[in-house]
Design a protein around this motif. Structure first.
Motif, PDB file in Angstrom:
ATOM      1  N   THR A 122      -0.400   1.931   0.800  1.00 46.01           N
ATOM      2  CA  THR A 122      -1.076   2.528   0.303  1.00 46.01           C
ATOM      3  C   THR A 122      -2.321   1.351  -0.990  1.00 46.01           C
ATOM      4  N   ASN A 124      -5.299   0.946  -3.820  1.00 39.13           N
ATOM      5  CA  ASN A 124      -6.247   1.520  -5.703  1.00 39.13           C
ATOM      6  C   ASN A 124      -7.043   3.015  -4.560  1.00 39.13           C
ATOM      7  N   ALA A 126      -5.780   5.242  -3.556  1.00 39.58           N
ATOM      8  CA  ALA A 126      -5.253   6.012  -1.684  1.00 39.58           C
ATOM      9  C   ALA A 126      -5.250   7.791  -2.442  1.00 39.58           C
ATOM     10  N   ARG A 127      -3.869   7.873  -3.848  1.00 37.08           N
ATOM     11  CA  ARG A 127      -4.374   9.236  -4.021  1.00 37.08           C
ATOM     12  C   ARG A 127      -6.217  10.166  -3.693  1.00 37.08           C
ATOM     13  N   LYS A 128      -6.442   9.304  -4.414  1.00 39.91           N
ATOM     14  CA  LYS A 128      -7.792   9.987  -4.017  1.00 39.91           C
ATOM     15  C   LYS A 128      -8.627  10.361  -2.762  1.00 39.91           C
ATOM     16  N   ASN A 146      -5.292   8.156   6.823  1.00 38.34           N
ATOM     17  CA  ASN A 146      -5.847   7.373   5.514  1.00 38.34           C
ATOM     18  C   ASN A 146      -6.450   5.476   5.641  1.00 38.34           C
ATOM     19  N   TRP A 178       3.896   8.352   4.861  1.00 38.26           N
ATOM     20  CA  TRP A 178       2.979   8.135   3.598  1.00 38.26           C
ATOM     21  C   TRP A 178       3.464   9.359   2.364  1.00 38.26           C
ATOM     22  N   GLU A 182       4.042   7.927  -1.511  1.00 39.26           N
ATOM     23  CA  GLU A 182       3.550   8.348  -2.440  1.00 39.26           C
ATOM     24  C   GLU A 182       3.561  10.262  -2.741  1.00 39.26           C
ATOM     25  N   ARG A 183       5.129  10.468  -3.157  1.00 39.83           N
ATOM     26  CA  ARG A 183       5.957  11.263  -3.093  1.00 39.83           C
ATOM     27  C   ARG A 183       4.528  12.617  -4.030  1.00 39.83           C
ATOM     28  N   ARG A 185       1.845  14.150  -2.713  1.00 37.60           N
ATOM     29  CA  ARG A 185       0.658  14.153  -2.501  1.00 37.60           C
ATOM     30  C   ARG A 185       0.455  14.734  -0.128  1.00 37.60           C
ATOM     31  N   LEU A 187      -1.861  14.506   2.699  1.00 37.93           N
ATOM     32  CA  LEU A 187      -2.944  14.180   3.389  1.00 37.93           C
ATOM     33  C   LEU A 187      -3.486  16.037   4.152  1.00 37.93           C
TER      34      LEU A 187
END
Length: 188
Positions: A122, A124, A126-128, A146, A178, A182-183, A185, A187
């Motif tokens: 992950t 900065n 990554a969730r967006k 990603n 992932w 990044e629970r 979330r 992709l």
């Protein structure tokens, strides 16, 4: 101006040819083909991003060899993301920037995508929807939805544009870890 990305060129490294099954007769052939391929796409006002391992082997310690090689690179600006094989003589070249990790604004979405020689789980943004561009693993792994491997061994020994990277990312599988980092979330 276009950003062009590549990784793991390993200029001057004879043993990378059999190690990665590169289709070159010898290191001189490899070096000249990599430079020629860069000139096919990188225009005079473009930026060239080397995402680690610019050169390796005995020649990577020869400042004269590196100066000649660097002088052949196309583009207005040349950037190095430091890899594990980038030694002091490579770092001494007149790069426009040198860093271990950076964010570059690219693509139609205007997001800042992360460049690091090593694949990451992950980063900065990554969730967006930002992508991570990496190298290091040569022909072992293309990456995931990603995070995309930009090593020359994955891209027919050519630098690539962000548009090419984004298109490939859509076809790659979601990283199986992932959800661990990044629970909640998913992709798409």
């Amino acid at each position: 101006m276009v950003n062009w990305y590549t990784a793991d060129t390993h200029f001057g490294h004879e043993n990378i040819i059999p190690f990665c099954g590169r289709p070159f007769r010898h290191v001189g052939h490899m070096d000249s083909m990599l430079i020629e391929n860069m000139w096919k796409v990188v225009q005079p006002d473009d930026d060239l991003w080397i995402i680690g391992d610019f050169a390796f082997g005995p020649k990577a310690k020869d400042p004269e060899y590196l100066d000649i090689l660097f002088g052949q690179l196309p583009g207005a600006r040349k950037h190095l993301i430091v890899g594990n094989h980038d030694l002091a003589p490579t770092l001494a070249l007149p790069w426009d920037s040198i860093s271990h990790l950076t964010e570059v604004r690219d693509g139609p979405d205007g997001l800042h995508h992360t460049l690091c020689h090593y694949p990451m789980i992950t980063w900065n943004g990554a969730r967006k929807g930002t992508l991570q561009l990496f190298g290091h693993v040569h022909n072992n792994w293309q990456g995931s939805r990603n995070a995309v491997n930009l090593g020359v061994d994955q891209w027919d020994f050519m630098p690539v544009s962000f548009q090419q990277v984004a298109q490939r990312a859509k076809r790659l599988p979601v990283n199986q870890h992932w959800g661990d980092v990044e629970r909640g979330r998913v992709l798409i």
